[in-house]
Enzyme design. Structure first.
Site, mmCIF file in Angstrom:
data_model
loop_
_atom_site.group_PDB
_atom_site.id
_atom_site.type_symbol
_atom_site.label_atom_id
_atom_site.label_comp_id
_atom_site.label_asym_id
_atom_site.label_seq_id
_atom_site.Cartn_x
_atom_site.Cartn_y
_atom_site.Cartn_z
ATOM 1 N N ALA A 37 106.929 4.095 30.860
ATOM 2 C CA ALA A 37 107.010 3.314 32.094
ATOM 3 C C ALA A 37 105.710 3.400 32.887
ATOM 4 C CB ALA A 37 108.185 3.794 32.935
ATOM 5 N N ILE A 132 86.074 -10.355 50.583
ATOM 6 C CA ILE A 132 85.180 -11.439 50.158
ATOM 7 C C ILE A 132 85.690 -12.775 50.688
ATOM 8 C CG2 ILE A 132 84.403 -12.757 48.128
ATOM 9 C CD1 ILE A 132 84.274 -9.988 46.649
ATOM 10 N N GLY A 134 87.208 -13.172 53.399
ATOM 11 C CA GLY A 134 87.152 -13.188 54.857
ATOM 12 C C GLY A 134 88.509 -13.521 55.442
ATOM 13 N N GLU A 158 107.212 4.027 39.549
ATOM 14 C CA GLU A 158 107.164 5.060 38.506
ATOM 15 C C GLU A 158 106.543 6.369 38.992
ATOM 16 O OE1 GLU A 158 109.039 4.292 36.238
ATOM 17 O OE2 GLU A 158 108.974 2.126 36.377
ATOM 18 N N ALA A 161 101.554 8.121 43.973
ATOM 19 C CA ALA A 161 100.263 8.720 43.591
ATOM 20 C C ALA A 161 100.310 10.242 43.675
ATOM 21 C CB ALA A 161 99.150 8.158 44.472
#
Length: 176
Positions: A37, A132, A134, A158, A161
Site C-alpha cells: 500500500a 509559478i 501566481g 497509509e 509522515a
C-alpha cells in the site's frame, strides 16, 4: 473523496468467514499489506509530482511578463529544475521498493522511504507550481489548484509522515 462510518452490533460471522484464516493474527496480517500500500501511495505521489511539474512548466512557457515567457526568469527555471530532479529521485526510489517487493523480500524500510519522500515531493512540487501560476493558481479554472489539494492528502494516506519516519527508524535499528 467521501468517508462513511459503518458499525455492526451483535453481528456474528461464521468461522469460515474469518479473513486471513488464522484467528488472532489480523493486525499482523494488516501490517503486512502496508508495504504494498505504501509503494502504491508513493507511485501515486510520483504521478502527482510529475503532473505538478508539467503544469508549472506549461504555464511558465505560456505566461509572458515583461515581454518574455516567465520560464526565462531564473527563479522560475530554478523551481522547475528542482521539481524535475526530485521527481526523478522519488520515482527511482519507488521503483526500487517495488522491485524489492516483487522479489518477495521484506521492504518496509524501502516502502516507507519511498512513501515519505514521494509524498513530500508531490506537495513541494504542487506548492512550487502554484507559486509559478501566481494568483491564477488559486482559481478553480486552473488544474494546479486541484493538484495542490490532491498532493496534501498523500502525506496522510497509509501512515502519516511521522509514522513513516518511525517505521524507517525502527527498521534501521533492527538491521544495525
Amino acid at each position: 473523496m467521501k468517508e462513511y462510518d459503518i458499525a455492526f452490533e451483535a453481528f456474528e460471522v461464521p468461522a469460515d468467514g474469518l479473513l486471513g484464516g488464522v484467528e488472532g493474527q489480523g493486525f499482523k496480517q494488516l501490517m503486512q499489506t502496508f508495504e504494498g500500500a505504501r509503494i502504491q501511495t508513493a507511485a501515486r505521489a510520483v504521478g502527482v509530482a510529475r503532473r505538478a511539474f508539467e503544469l508549472g512548466l506549461a504555464y511558465a512557457l505560456e505566461r509572458v511578463q515583461f515581454g518574455q515567457p516567465i520560464i526565462g526568469f531564473p527563479r522560475i527555471s530554478d523551481k522547475l529544475a528542482v521539481m524535475l530532479a526530485e521527481t526523478v529521485m522519488v520515482r527511482e526510489l519507488t521503483y526500487f521498493s517495488a522491485r524489492e517487493k516483487d522479489k518477495g523480500l521484506r521492504c518496509d524500510i524501502e516502502a516507507g522511504m519511498a512513501k515519505l519522500l514521494a509524498a513530500r515531493v508531490a506537495f513541494a512540487n504542487a506548492d512550487l507550481a502554484l507559486q509559478i501560476h501566481g494568483g491564477n493558481g488559486y482559481a478553480q479554472e486552473f488544474e494546479i489548484s486541484r493538484v495542490f489539494c490532491d498532493a496534501r492528502i498523500l502525506n496522510i494516506f497509509e501512515g502519516a509522515a511521522e509514522i513513516q519516519a518511525q517505521v524507517i527508524g525502527r527498521g534501521l535499528l533492527r538491521t544495525a
